[in-house]
Design a protein around this motif. Structure first.
Motif: not given
Length: 303
Positions: A30, A32, A263
């Motif tokens: 992840r 992000d 997500i």
């Protein structure tokens, strides 16, 4: 001051029927979530370049991007936080007199000076046409600056991205670490950072990049490490029609994935990566027992 990054970024097991029935595991790295204003692979690639800029006493950064370039926004935010000036050369002179879209507004709000170029001027400025000005020519036109390439992909960026595999435990022969490919810097770093046995797979998000992207990754390896690596490959069959294109089938895949896993997916890079992996798993491209780690390189566009 630039806010600290969340490192290491979370690694999430993602049980998904599209992969499970093929005997393939899926994990999401992840990235992000790495930084609020310089997210994902942009932080990985920019951090060593920013350190270099500060160390060498540069006061201005110059770089390139399109109308919705995450790279432009990230450079603007990082430069502003560090007290550096920034100049963004934007592809498309027709944008100069139009209202700014949300992405260009964000870059300007962070202090970036935008200059809009014709596509021919842009190709020349980025060095993809004969008569490229190079850093010296760019500095004569726009003033003293450190020039960062399109997408931020250079030797320092590849070294920064090589930290991704170091945050993944127990990588071995069954592992494939996967990322979208726009300019090649993240894939180059991932491949260079892998232990023996593990492989890297990039999914090209632009049409017609076959050969060119492979050459770019190999060039970055030579520039950063003085050698080439043979543990990576690029899939060119899942670009969705070209850079920035999000066909209806891809959008539907992303919506289904979001509902199943909660997500939010960025569409132009991350959704293409995951859709490609699902398609390849379904076609038997990965032996049973393969563990895929998909690097979530960025945030979705604001609604």
């Amino acid at each position: 001051m630039l806010e600290p990054a969340l490192l290491p970024t979370p690694l999430v097991d993602c049980t998904d029927e599209a992969f499970a029935w093929a005997g393939v595991e899926l994990r999401l790295k992840r990235d992000d979530l790495l930084h609020p204003s310089v997210p994902g692979n942009k932080w990985r690639k920019l951090a060593p370049n920013l350190a270099h800029a500060v160390e060498r006493g540069h006061t201005r950064l110059l770089t390139f991007g399109g109308a919705y370039s995450t790279h432009l926004r990230a450079v603007a935010a990082a430069a502003g936080a560090l007290g550096l000036e920034s100049v963004g050369l934007v592809r498309g002179e027709e944008l100069a007199d139009r209202p700014r879209n949300w992405s260009l507004r964000a870059a300007e709000a962070a202090g970036m000076r935008l200059e809009f170029l014709t596509r021919a001027e842009y190709r020349e400025a980025t060095g993809r046409a004969e008569g490229e000005p190079g850093p010296d020519g760019l500095q004569r036109r726009w003033g003293p600056c450190l020039v960062l390439p399109e997408g931020g992909s250079n030797a320092l960026a590849a070294v920064g991205a090589a930290a991704i595999p170091a945050e993944l435990p127990d990588l071995g022969d069954r592992d494939v670490v996967c990322c979208p490919v726009g300019t090649g810097g993240t894939l180059a770093g991932v491949a260079a950072g892998l232990p023996p046995g593990a492989r890297a797979l990039g999914v090209a998000v632009l049409r017609g990049g076959g050969g060119y992207l492979e050459e770019e990754v190999a060039r970055l390896h030579r520039a950063a490490y003085g050698r080439e690596f043979d543990n990576w490959s690029i899939d060119h069959a899942h670009h969705g029609g070209g850079y920035g294109k999000v066909p209806a089938e891809l959008a539907a895949f992303a919506e289904r994935f979001e509902r199943r896993h909660g997500i939010a997916l960025e569409r132009r890079y991350v959704a293409k990566l995951l859709a490609a992996l699902a398609d390849l798993a379904g076609a038997g491209a990965f032996p049973p027992g393969t563990r895929l780690t998909a690097v979530v390189t960025g945030l979705p566009d604001p609604v």
